[in-house]
Design an enzyme around this catalytic site. Structure first.
Site: not given
Lengths: 324, 324
Positions: B241, B270, B288
């Protein structure tokens, strides 16, 4: 050039091996070099006038060491090529003239295999395409980057199960890929399935990784017919030599969606890949640098010097090309 | 919506999982969905008015399923999240309310590990940079693309040796990397060297691959001090993460050459990575998408439906989050 240099053994450098440029200073502390590219004379004149007594040559993988070139070097007894491939050297003429040839052998195989796997993951998982997508600032606007394809479970066909092919297979097994191969010689001690034609291999695989030498037999071996057998979900990785693939066929199969993607380190006309290959999200292009790591260049420098030293003191070469 | 749909079990969709968009039609043939994002009402109002009797929810990994959201769903008994991570769900509140939680568990681990290795090879061997170099037509003009770094022999430190960490380690062993790790719990049956702090791991490694969960303890765990311990030849890969790294520190260490490179699939904010990370040749950015393959989305669709089916017929869930 200091007068002390006159004592150093003389070597002619044919082509400009990257390792020679990177380790120029270190090389020059041990040997004295003729550098034809610094002269205004055409190569044959330069060699005929300056290379008559030169006994050893360093040669790059993209220099064509033909009988005609060799004819200008009457004292030559050793060629050390910085490459693993030998298709640029007239080995028959070397043998006839009693010129020993040393090469990089399997030295680069792990690095080449690493890049092959990197190119395959890159194509399947859209790594370069994703990098471009983020770098161009598209992510906030189009949140749904398209899914890639899973590596695990893919049926990978190795074309040419030599040293590099083995290294590729070993790595891809750890990702859960199934391995089969097509090779000049069947490998009796290998558990991978062997196919007797490239066409049959392609029909039974999702991925082809080309690891073979370029010979008359392998020239344009991967043509349109083989790509159609691989199929529209198929991916090709080439870290061998460009001309193993018919690049015109490759371009048209990629543009028509007849195969899914390609990762290419080598091309028919380097440094000019077919421009249709540029900017495709399912194609990753690499500037023939599969062998090019800091660590391998350092090792190659040592290997070349080791071969030259051995030659000049009359010991066996470290990595002599074996007789056929 | 046909009248037959009224018979289907009702599910509320929180966030918009990619798999839900990809398999919308298939999902809709089996369940009836509340889609809050299609309503003009704010989420709390929508849930309070429409979700009072809804028993099951599908939730994406980027939707914060807080106690406040849960309070608007009084009949909720099941949450199925499309993610492997759980830091977006208030598990304590779910437990208190008797809401079962199903998740993707280790389902994605091989795909995530594949991308981690792909990013590492890409950074070390300059794959995306080389692709950009060729695509921009630079190869004929600057023949000497700079050498990359060898993967074999690198000391790789796995941060968080769970399911993903193990898959990464297994793959990198096949490339000849040395593996060590730092993990919350020491793993008694593992031969890899364990370090008791992240700092100690970084001091003894060339590469860090971050595979841990995001918790209060791991938030900004990889900071400037850890990066300095890793050193100027060090590379960081993050598929965990974003906030496990202090991204501000990462940017400054990269720009000052205090570490050598990074491969990043996740970011603190993000979809907006720090813009200083863009266009660096030693950084590879990925949107991602470590879990995002066609094959994994198909499998995830099946897993989510399997959990929902099991819930509605009173059978054990396929992938329930275990109690602490």
């Amino acid at each position: 050039m200091g007068s002390g240099d006159e004592q150093l053994p003389e070597i002619v450098v044919l082509g400009q091996p990257v390792v020679f440029e990177l380790y120029d200073e270190q090389f020059c502390s041990r040997f004295r070099f003729l550098r034809p590219w610094e002269s205004e004379e055409p190569l044959p004149h330069f060699l005929a006038s300056r290379g008559r007594s030169t006994q050893a040559a360093i040669c790059s993988g993209d220099f064509s060491l033909s009988a005609a070139v060799l004819a200008n070097l009457p004292s030559l007894r050793l060629v050390v090529t910085s490459s693993a491939g030998l298709n640029h050297i007239d080995l028959t003429e070397c043998r006839r003239r009693g010129i020993a040839v040393a090469y990089a052998g399997n030295f680069f195989s792990p690095d080449v295999a690493d890049l092959a796997v990197g190119l395959l993951i890159d194509v399947l998982r859209k790594v370069s395409a994703g990098n471009r997508f983020v770098n161009n600032g598209l992510w906030p606007h189009k949140p749904d980057f398209p899914p890639g394809f899973k590596l695990g479970g893919k049926r990978v066909g190795i074309v040419g199960l030599g040293s590099i092919g083995f290294e590729v297979a070993k790595r891809l097994e750890a990702f859960g890929c199934g391995i089969s191969y097509y090779s000049r010689k069947q490998k009796p001690f290998v558990s991978y399935t062997s196919y007797s034609t490239i066409h049959e291999l392609a029909s039974n695989c999702d991925v082809l990784v080309l690891c073979c030498s370029l010979t008359e037999q392998t020239h344009h071996m991967v043509n349109r017919e083989v790509m159609l057998a691989l199929g529209k979900d198929g991916v090709i990785v080439n870290i061998a030599r460009g001309a193993v693939i018919d690049e015109k066929d490759l371009v048209s199969c990629l543009l028509r969606g007849e195969i899914a993607g390609a990762g290419l380190d080598v091309f028919e006309h380097e440094p000019r890949p077919s421009p249709e290959l540029y900017q495709l999200d399912n194609v990753v292009l690499s500037p023939h640098n599969a062998v090019l790591t800091e660590e391998s260049m350092e090792g190659l420098y040592q290997l070349i010097c080791g071969n030259l030293d051995a030659f000049f003191i009359g010991k066996p070469l470290l990595s002599q090309v074996p007789d056929e």
